[in-house]
Design an enzyme around this catalytic site. Sequence first.
Site, short mmCIF file in Angstrom:
data_model
loop_
_atom_site.label_atom_id
_atom_site.label_comp_id
_atom_site.label_asym_id
_atom_site.label_seq_id
_atom_site.Cartn_x
_atom_site.Cartn_y
_atom_site.Cartn_z
N GLY A 166 -1.96 5.90 -4.33
CA GLY A 166 -2.23 6.23 -5.72
C GLY A 166 -2.92 5.09 -6.47
CG ASN A 192 5.52 5.93 -13.71
OD1 ASN A 192 4.66 6.19 -14.55
ND2 ASN A 192 5.97 4.71 -13.52
CD GLN A 201 6.31 9.50 -9.87
OE1 GLN A 201 7.12 10.31 -9.41
NE2 GLN A 201 6.30 8.23 -9.51
CB SER A 216 0.61 8.60 -4.09
OG SER A 216 1.28 7.71 -3.24
CG HIS A 253 4.82 6.24 -1.34
ND1 HIS A 253 5.85 5.62 -2.00
CD2 HIS A 253 3.70 5.88 -2.00
CE1 HIS A 253 5.37 4.92 -3.01
NE2 HIS A 253 4.06 5.06 -3.03
CB CYS A 282 4.83 -1.10 -10.20
SG CYS A 282 4.32 0.09 -9.01
C1 PLP Z 1 2.25 7.56 -11.84
C2 PLP Z 1 1.96 6.66 -10.69
N1 PLP Z 1 0.68 6.32 -10.43
C3 PLP Z 1 0.36 5.53 -9.40
C4 PLP Z 1 1.33 5.01 -8.57
C5 PLP Z 1 0.91 4.15 -7.43
O1 PLP Z 1 0.93 4.88 -6.23
P1 PLP Z 1 1.00 4.12 -4.82
O2 PLP Z 1 2.40 3.56 -4.71
O3 PLP Z 1 0.71 5.19 -3.82
O4 PLP Z 1 -0.03 3.05 -4.84
C6 PLP Z 1 2.68 5.32 -8.81
C7 PLP Z 1 3.74 4.74 -7.98
O5 PLP Z 1 4.79 4.34 -8.47
C8 PLP Z 1 3.00 6.17 -9.89
O6 PLP Z 1 4.25 6.52 -10.16
#
Ligand code: PLP
Length: 386
Positions: A73, A151, A179, A199, A201, A319
């Site tokens: 993502g 998220n 999400q 994404s 995972h 994150c």
């Molecule tokens: C809304 C959102 N965007 C992007 C990401 C990033 O995705 P990835 O972990 O596949 O890089 C996340 C992951 O926490 C997310 O929740």
Amino acid sequence: MVYKKVYLDNSATTKVAPEAAKEMQKAMSVIYGNPSSIHLFGDAAKALMENARESIAKEINAEPYEIIFTSGGTEADNLAIKGIVEASGKKHIITSKIEHPAVLESCKALEKKGCKITYIPVNRDGLVDPQKIEEAITDDTAIVTIMHANNEIGTIQPIEEIGKICSKFNVPFHTDTVQSFTKIPIDVKKMNLSAASLSAHKIHGPKGIGALYLRKGVKIAKQMHGGHHEYDKRAGTENVPGIVGFSAAATLPKKTEKIQKLRDYLIKELLKIPDAHLNGLKSNRLCNNVNVRFYGIEGESLLMHLSLAGIAVSTGSACSSQSLEPSHVLLALGLKHEEAHGSIRITLSRYTTKAEIDYALKHIRNAVAKLRKISPLVNSRLSRKK
Ligand SMILES: Cc1ncc(COP(=O)(O)O)c(C=O)c1O
């Protein structure tokens, strides 16, 4: 002593579904060719990959050639925002205050290169007002990027309405569906999307694989240079095991209703705890998301107590979990610092059971009672009342 493990942090990541693992195993040990090779091994790998591309495209009503595989993502968000802005030659970006860091940091990187960013605020429920987006659009707007579902608090934005506005002004519209994918139906045509990030995972696929939906005709500047992979929009040998795992996960039978029922039960029981509050709306939120705060309690302390009982929850996005700053999302709702610090996120999956939720509830009730006994906020409130 940990005697049970309950995973309730499914917005951070999910367990790989056995169906996905099985497909991946095949792509690693049997059909392991490079899809760019023109011999039989390459052809077999390419066929697997193209089947997966077709299945993922179908899930969002896109065409297979509109799916560009990425490393996840984050890369999809970077590619969409930086790529579309760079190709447009324009300098204005519209986003919201509650986006994921993959979006916000991409915007900040472009700001350093001379772009101007408009951050649309959200209301107390975490909702963006589409009217504010319309008002912010100028002749120099290169892209509007507003996430589908948040998220941290699970709020679902009025994407169709925003899509209509962007289409009226002919401005590319990107949405982060990391999400929401598989939890809320996505129709890229109905939503007037130019680009969408996905994404694997978060949906019981493997880590390190995702995709960008890019509508045919939307101009994008490549961000990863090398070979001519992915319609010459993203260089690098494709992660075929990841791609087939992604596709298997994306096409699992939906379990939205079951998850939502459990979520509603969890919210109902949590709100019976005195001075417990739900962050975000009760309805119009992701089927698996609960975000609550308990007066006088640090989210981190509660998380640690639960972890000792084998229960995994989080205090925000994975994150930003290393940061001591309160969540930018909760602050954007208008919560005070101590309220933002007192919040925890509990996220369910298709595998979550009622017994697990009851186990978590028992420990949350106990931990809240214990922590309140030593909370300076609770004690000073009590002494004021005396
Ligand atoms: C809304 C959102 N965007 C992007 C990401 C990033 O995705 P990835 O972990 O596949 O890089 C996340 C992951 O926490 C997310 O929740």
